[in-house]
Design an enzyme around this catalytic site. Structure first.
Site, mmCIF file in Angstrom:
data_model
loop_
_atom_site.group_PDB
_atom_site.id
_atom_site.type_symbol
_atom_site.label_atom_id
_atom_site.label_comp_id
_atom_site.label_asym_id
_atom_site.label_seq_id
_atom_site.Cartn_x
_atom_site.Cartn_y
_atom_site.Cartn_z
ATOM 1 N N VAL A 137 0.833 -1.195 0.000
ATOM 2 C CA VAL A 137 0.000 0.000 0.000
ATOM 3 C C VAL A 137 0.873 1.252 0.000
ATOM 4 O O VAL A 137 1.985 1.250 0.532
ATOM 5 C CB VAL A 137 -0.966 -0.020 1.221
ATOM 6 C CG1 VAL A 137 -0.219 0.061 2.522
ATOM 7 C CG2 VAL A 137 -2.019 1.049 1.122
ATOM 8 N N CYS A 138 0.369 2.311 -0.626
ATOM 9 C CA CYS A 138 1.001 3.633 -0.575
ATOM 10 C C CYS A 138 -0.122 4.655 -0.392
ATOM 11 O O CYS A 138 -1.134 4.341 0.222
ATOM 12 C CB CYS A 138 1.853 3.893 -1.823
ATOM 13 S SG CYS A 138 0.925 3.997 -3.364
ATOM 14 N N ALA A 139 0.022 5.840 -0.921
ATOM 15 C CA ALA A 139 -1.025 6.851 -0.768
ATOM 16 C C ALA A 139 -2.216 6.573 -1.682
ATOM 17 O O ALA A 139 -3.363 6.620 -1.255
ATOM 18 C CB ALA A 139 -0.460 8.238 -1.040
#
Length: 100
Positions: free
Chosen positions: A60-62
């Site tokens: 996951v990231c932004a």
């Protein structure tokens, strides 16, 4: 590349799956999925030995861009990696809790 939506990610999270947040530490501190481990994208290849190859990992990231690229890196390195489409932003928009 494997990719799941935020509802599938929440189900995996509830089942105890491992989540890897590849954002920078300052972003991570602003709020992240509960229990997600932070290894910034810029450090990931040098820190692969810190990850458990025997477990699937959800990345996951932004918003899903960096995590998509890092999912490809992890898959090429032999991990069972899945990108979380929409990232932490989608998680928050869906009303799910975060940790700081």
């Amino acid at each position: 590349m494997h990719e799941i939506d935020i509802d599938q990610a929440a189900a995996a999270h509830d089942a105890g799956a491992a989540f890897l947040d590849v954002r920078e530490p300052a972003e991570y501190r602003e709020g992240h999925l509960p229990g997600a481990r932070n290894i910034p994208m810029s450090q990931l290849t040098a820190r692969l030995d810190e990850l458990d190859r025997s477990r699937p990992v959800y990345v996951v990231c932004a918003s899903g861009g960096r995590s998509s690229a890092m999912t490809d890196v992890l898959t090429a390195a032999g991990f069972d990696a899945t990108n979380v489409a929409g990232g932490t932003s989608a998680w928050i928009r869906s009303g799910r809790p975060t940790e700081k």
